[in-house]
Design a protein around this motif. Structure first.
Motif, PDB file in Angstrom:
ATOM      1  N   HIS A  97      54.699  12.493 -11.125  1.00 29.63           N
ATOM      2  CA  HIS A  97      55.804  12.616 -12.082  1.00 29.63           C
ATOM      3  C   HIS A  97      56.226  11.272 -12.668  1.00 29.63           C
ATOM      4  O   HIS A  97      57.414  10.975 -12.761  1.00 29.63           O
ATOM      5  CB  HIS A  97      57.027  13.293 -11.433  1.00 29.63           C
ATOM      6  N   LEU A  98      55.255  10.482 -13.071  1.00 24.30           N
ATOM      7  CA  LEU A  98      55.594   9.228 -13.749  1.00 24.30           C
ATOM      8  C   LEU A  98      55.749   9.501 -15.242  1.00 24.30           C
ATOM      9  O   LEU A  98      55.178  10.459 -15.769  1.00 24.30           O
ATOM     10  CB  LEU A  98      54.484   8.197 -13.537  1.00 24.30           C
ATOM     11  N   VAL A  99      56.522   8.671 -15.905  1.00 29.07           N
ATOM     12  CA  VAL A  99      56.674   8.814 -17.360  1.00 29.07           C
ATOM     13  C   VAL A  99      55.479   8.128 -18.016  1.00 29.07           C
ATOM     14  O   VAL A  99      55.277   6.922 -17.842  1.00 29.07           O
ATOM     15  CB  VAL A  99      57.996   8.183 -17.842  1.00 29.07           C
ATOM     16  N   PRO A 100      54.638   8.895 -18.758  1.00 23.96           N
ATOM     17  CA  PRO A 100      53.354   8.342 -19.200  1.00 23.96           C
ATOM     18  C   PRO A 100      53.451   7.160 -20.158  1.00 23.96           C
ATOM     19  O   PRO A 100      52.545   6.326 -20.174  1.00 23.96           O
ATOM     20  CB  PRO A 100      52.667   9.539 -19.885  1.00 23.96           C
ATOM     21  N   VAL A 101      54.517   7.095 -20.954  1.00 21.37           N
ATOM     22  CA  VAL A 101      54.588   6.010 -21.947  1.00 21.37           C
ATOM     23  C   VAL A 101      55.221   4.748 -21.376  1.00 21.37           C
ATOM     24  O   VAL A 101      55.290   3.726 -22.052  1.00 21.37           O
ATOM     25  CB  VAL A 101      55.366   6.438 -23.215  1.00 21.37           C
ATOM     26  N   LEU A 102      55.678   4.794 -20.154  1.00 22.12           N
ATOM     27  CA  LEU A 102      56.285   3.608 -19.554  1.00 22.12           C
ATOM     28  C   LEU A 102      55.302   2.905 -18.618  1.00 22.12           C
ATOM     29  O   LEU A 102      54.450   3.551 -18.019  1.00 22.12           O
ATOM     30  CB  LEU A 102      57.545   3.991 -18.749  1.00 22.12           C
ATOM     31  N   THR A 103      55.446   1.592 -18.509  1.00 18.79           N
ATOM     32  CA  THR A 103      54.604   0.844 -17.568  1.00 18.79           C
ATOM     33  C   THR A 103      55.055   1.131 -16.139  1.00 18.79           C
ATOM     34  O   THR A 103      56.121   1.721 -15.904  1.00 18.79           O
ATOM     35  CB  THR A 103      54.744  -0.671 -17.797  1.00 18.79           C
ATOM     36  N   ALA A 104      54.229   0.667 -15.182  1.00 20.18           N
ATOM     37  CA  ALA A 104      54.588   0.806 -13.763  1.00 20.18           C
ATOM     38  C   ALA A 104      55.977   0.198 -13.528  1.00 20.18           C
ATOM     39  O   ALA A 104      56.840   0.814 -12.894  1.00 20.18           O
ATOM     40  CB  ALA A 104      53.542   0.108 -12.898  1.00 20.18           C
ATOM     41  N   PHE A 105      56.192  -0.988 -14.067  1.00 19.76           N
ATOM     42  CA  PHE A 105      57.481  -1.660 -13.882  1.00 19.76           C
ATOM     43  C   PHE A 105      58.628  -0.800 -14.415  1.00 19.76           C
ATOM     44  O   PHE A 105      59.630  -0.578 -13.734  1.00 19.76           O
ATOM     45  CB  PHE A 105      57.462  -3.021 -14.604  1.00 19.76           C
ATOM     46  N   GLU A 106      58.453  -0.284 -15.629  1.00 16.29           N
ATOM     47  CA  GLU A 106      59.538   0.506 -16.257  1.00 16.29           C
ATOM     48  C   GLU A 106      59.786   1.816 -15.509  1.00 16.29           C
ATOM     49  O   GLU A 106      60.928   2.272 -15.395  1.00 16.29           O
ATOM     50  CB  GLU A 106      59.198   0.774 -17.723  1.00 16.29           C
ATOM     51  N   ASN A 107      58.702   2.428 -15.010  1.00 13.89           N
ATOM     52  CA  ASN A 107      58.873   3.661 -14.226  1.00 13.89           C
ATOM     53  C   ASN A 107      59.708   3.397 -12.973  1.00 13.89           C
ATOM     54  O   ASN A 107      60.580   4.187 -12.621  1.00 13.89           O
ATOM     55  CB  ASN A 107      57.509   4.229 -13.828  1.00 13.89           C
ATOM     56  N   VAL A 108      59.411   2.298 -12.314  1.00 12.58           N
ATOM     57  CA  VAL A 108      60.128   1.984 -11.065  1.00 12.58           C
ATOM     58  C   VAL A 108      61.577   1.582 -11.363  1.00 12.58           C
ATOM     59  O   VAL A 108      62.487   1.834 -10.572  1.00 12.58           O
ATOM     60  CB  VAL A 108      59.378   0.872 -10.292  1.00 12.58           C
ATOM     61  N   GLU A 109      61.780   0.994 -12.540  1.00 15.53           N
ATOM     62  CA  GLU A 109      63.127   0.539 -12.909  1.00 15.53           C
ATOM     63  C   GLU A 109      64.069   1.708 -13.240  1.00 15.53           C
ATOM     64  O   GLU A 109      65.292   1.591 -13.111  1.00 15.53           O
ATOM     65  CB  GLU A 109      63.030  -0.395 -14.123  1.00 15.53           C
ATOM     66  N   LEU A 114      70.829   3.529 -14.039  1.00 13.61           N
ATOM     67  CA  LEU A 114      72.161   4.141 -13.916  1.00 13.61           C
ATOM     68  C   LEU A 114      73.088   3.321 -13.030  1.00 13.61           C
ATOM     69  O   LEU A 114      74.286   3.576 -12.968  1.00 13.61           O
ATOM     70  CB  LEU A 114      72.029   5.559 -13.324  1.00 13.61           C
ATOM     71  N   SER A 115      72.544   2.328 -12.338  1.00 14.07           N
ATOM     72  CA  SER A 115      73.372   1.524 -11.438  1.00 14.07           C
ATOM     73  C   SER A 115      74.032   0.398 -12.238  1.00 14.07           C
ATOM     74  O   SER A 115      73.731   0.192 -13.412  1.00 14.07           O
ATOM     75  CB  SER A 115      72.512   0.924 -10.330  1.00 14.07           C
ATOM     76  N   ASP A 116      74.929  -0.343 -11.587  1.00 12.22           N
ATOM     77  CA  ASP A 116      75.554  -1.438 -12.336  1.00 12.22           C
ATOM     78  C   ASP A 116      74.904  -2.782 -12.014  1.00 12.22           C
ATOM     79  O   ASP A 116      75.516  -3.838 -12.161  1.00 12.22           O
ATOM     80  CB  ASP A 116      77.081  -1.470 -12.104  1.00 12.22           C
ATOM     81  N   LEU A 117      73.645  -2.746 -11.600  1.00 14.54           N
ATOM     82  CA  LEU A 117      72.930  -3.998 -11.324  1.00 14.54           C
ATOM     83  C   LEU A 117      72.636  -4.739 -12.631  1.00 14.54           C
ATOM     84  O   LEU A 117      72.419  -4.119 -13.670  1.00 14.54           O
ATOM     85  CB  LEU A 117      71.589  -3.697 -10.640  1.00 14.54           C
ATOM     86  N   SER A 118      72.605  -6.069 -12.551  1.00 13.20           N
ATOM     87  CA  SER A 118      72.260  -6.865 -13.734  1.00 13.20           C
ATOM     88  C   SER A 118      70.753  -6.743 -13.982  1.00 13.20           C
ATOM     89  O   SER A 118      70.001  -6.305 -13.117  1.00 13.20           O
ATOM     90  CB  SER A 118      72.624  -8.326 -13.512  1.00 13.20           C
ATOM     91  N   LYS A 119      70.331  -7.193 -15.173  1.00 11.66           N
ATOM     92  CA  LYS A 119      68.905  -7.137 -15.521  1.00 11.66           C
ATOM     93  C   LYS A 119      68.082  -7.942 -14.508  1.00 11.66           C
ATOM     94  O   LYS A 119      67.011  -7.516 -14.077  1.00 11.66           O
ATOM     95  CB  LYS A 119      68.737  -7.708 -16.938  1.00 11.66           C
ATOM     96  N   LYS A 120      68.607  -9.088 -14.126  1.00 15.54           N
ATOM     97  CA  LYS A 120      67.908  -9.961 -13.173  1.00 15.54           C
ATOM     98  C   LYS A 120      67.785  -9.278 -11.807  1.00 15.54           C
ATOM     99  O   LYS A 120      66.725  -9.286 -11.174  1.00 15.54           O
ATOM    100  CB  LYS A 120      68.687 -11.279 -13.073  1.00 15.54           C
ATOM    101  N   GLU A 121      68.877  -8.659 -11.358  1.00 12.21           N
ATOM    102  CA  GLU A 121      68.838  -7.957 -10.062  1.00 12.21           C
ATOM    103  C   GLU A 121      67.843  -6.801 -10.113  1.00 12.21           C
ATOM    104  O   GLU A 121      67.105  -6.553  -9.159  1.00 12.21           O
ATOM    105  CB  GLU A 121      70.230  -7.432  -9.688  1.00 12.21           C
ATOM    106  N   ARG A 122      67.840  -6.077 -11.233  1.00 10.19           N
ATOM    107  CA  ARG A 122      66.892  -4.968 -11.380  1.00 10.19           C
ATOM    108  C   ARG A 122      65.465  -5.490 -11.321  1.00 10.19           C
ATOM    109  O   ARG A 122      64.602  -4.937 -10.632  1.00 10.19           O
ATOM    110  CB  ARG A 122      67.122  -4.235 -12.708  1.00 10.19           C
ATOM    111  N   HIS A 123      65.222  -6.575 -12.033  1.00  8.40           N
ATOM    112  CA  HIS A 123      63.886  -7.165 -12.063  1.00  8.40           C
ATOM    113  C   HIS A 123      63.438  -7.537 -10.653  1.00  8.40           C
ATOM    114  O   HIS A 123      62.302  -7.247 -10.247  1.00  8.40           O
ATOM    115  CB  HIS A 123      63.875  -8.396 -12.980  1.00  8.40           C
TER     116      HIS A 123
END
Ligand SMILES: Nc1ncnc2c1ncn2[C@@H]1O[C@H](COP(=O)(O)OP(=O)(O)OP(=O)(O)O)[C@@H](O)[C@H]1O
Ligand SMILES: [Mg+2]
Length: 231
Positions: A97-109, A114-123
């Motif tokens: 059930h991965l989203v086909p148009v997203l990369t591995a990184f984007e799927n995992v992200e 929906l969380s309030d983590l910063s972009k850096k924390e998400r990365h």
């Protein structure tokens, strides 16, 4: 402190199909200690996916009590359940059930958006999760550019990225060859051993079940130990 991750008491689930009522789970009791890797086997239609959906708050029981990580899940409202699920559950599907148009990184992200983590924390979290499943070098590939085993590892990274204590997996090796399946099972074992995760894994494969600490068999709405053992 209670050391059970899951405590089901008298758990039942019925579905109405036209005029008939199907009851895949009937007055089921189940205790799963924290940190256990539990395998769940049983014939097709015996209610394995139904049970995983109840444990993960995707579906609600018709009757009975379901306490997960000390919380009576059945008493939560829909909105509370959504927030609860995001914090407590990682769901691993057979077909990824991965989203086909997203990369591995984007799927995992995705679960972190929906969380309030910063972009850096998400990365940092996404990179750590992909590293943990051994895919640090393929983070910019889309699912079609990955093998089945790699896709499943992305799906596992997505399930653990928010650091939930309970992982449920519905035939996570069902579509993989033996070598890829072994790698996934080693990974799941490592998640219990090194990261304290509790795992409930549905499988049709006795070899996969052998990787778990304990195997239960679901038959006619009930959970049995050693039901199909011929030895
Ligand atoms: N949403 C639903 N509505 C109606 N009936 C359902 C629903 N979900 C499951 N069922 C029925 O409940 C029973 C158990 O289904 P479930 O999917 O849990 O089985 P399973 O053990 O996961 O089977 P499989 O090994 O084939 O995946 C089946 O009879 C199924 O038809
Ligand atoms: Mg199923």
């Amino acid at each position: 402190m209670n050391d059970l991750m899951i405590q089901c008491r008298g758990l039942s689930k019925s579905y109405r199909k036209g005029a008939t009522v199907v009851t895949p789970l009937e007055a089921l009791d189940l205790d799963v200690p924290k940190g256990e890797f539990l395998a769940l086997m049983g014939p097709s239609g015996s209610g394995k996916t139904t049970l995983l959906n109840l444990l993960s708050g995707i579906d609600s029981p018709t009757q009975g009590s379901l306490v997960i990580a000390g919380e009576e899940v059945a008493s939560l409202s829909r909105r509370q359940l959504t927030a609860w699920r995001a914090r407590h559950i990682g769901y691993i599907f057979q077909l990824y059930h991965l989203v086909p148009v997203l990369t591995a990184f984007e799927n995992v992200e995705l679960p972190l958006l929906l969380s309030d983590l910063s972009k850096k924390e998400r990365h940092d979290r996404v990179s750590a999760a992909l590293e943990l499943v051994g895919l640090g070098d393929r983070i910019h590939h889309t699912p079609t550019e990955l093998s089945g085993g790699q896709e499943q590892r992305v799906a596992i990274a997505r399930a653990i990225v928010a650091d939930p204590p309970l992982l449920v997996a519905d035939e996570p090796t069902g579509d993989l060859d033996r070598a890829a399946a072994t790698r996934i099972l080693d990974l799941l074992r490592g998640l219990t051993r090194d990261h304290g995760k509790t795992i409930v894994m549905v499988t049709h494969d006795a070899k996969a079940a052998a990787a778990a600490d304990r195997t239960l068999h679901l038959e006619k709405g009930q959970l049995l130990e050693n039901a199909c053992d011929v030895s």
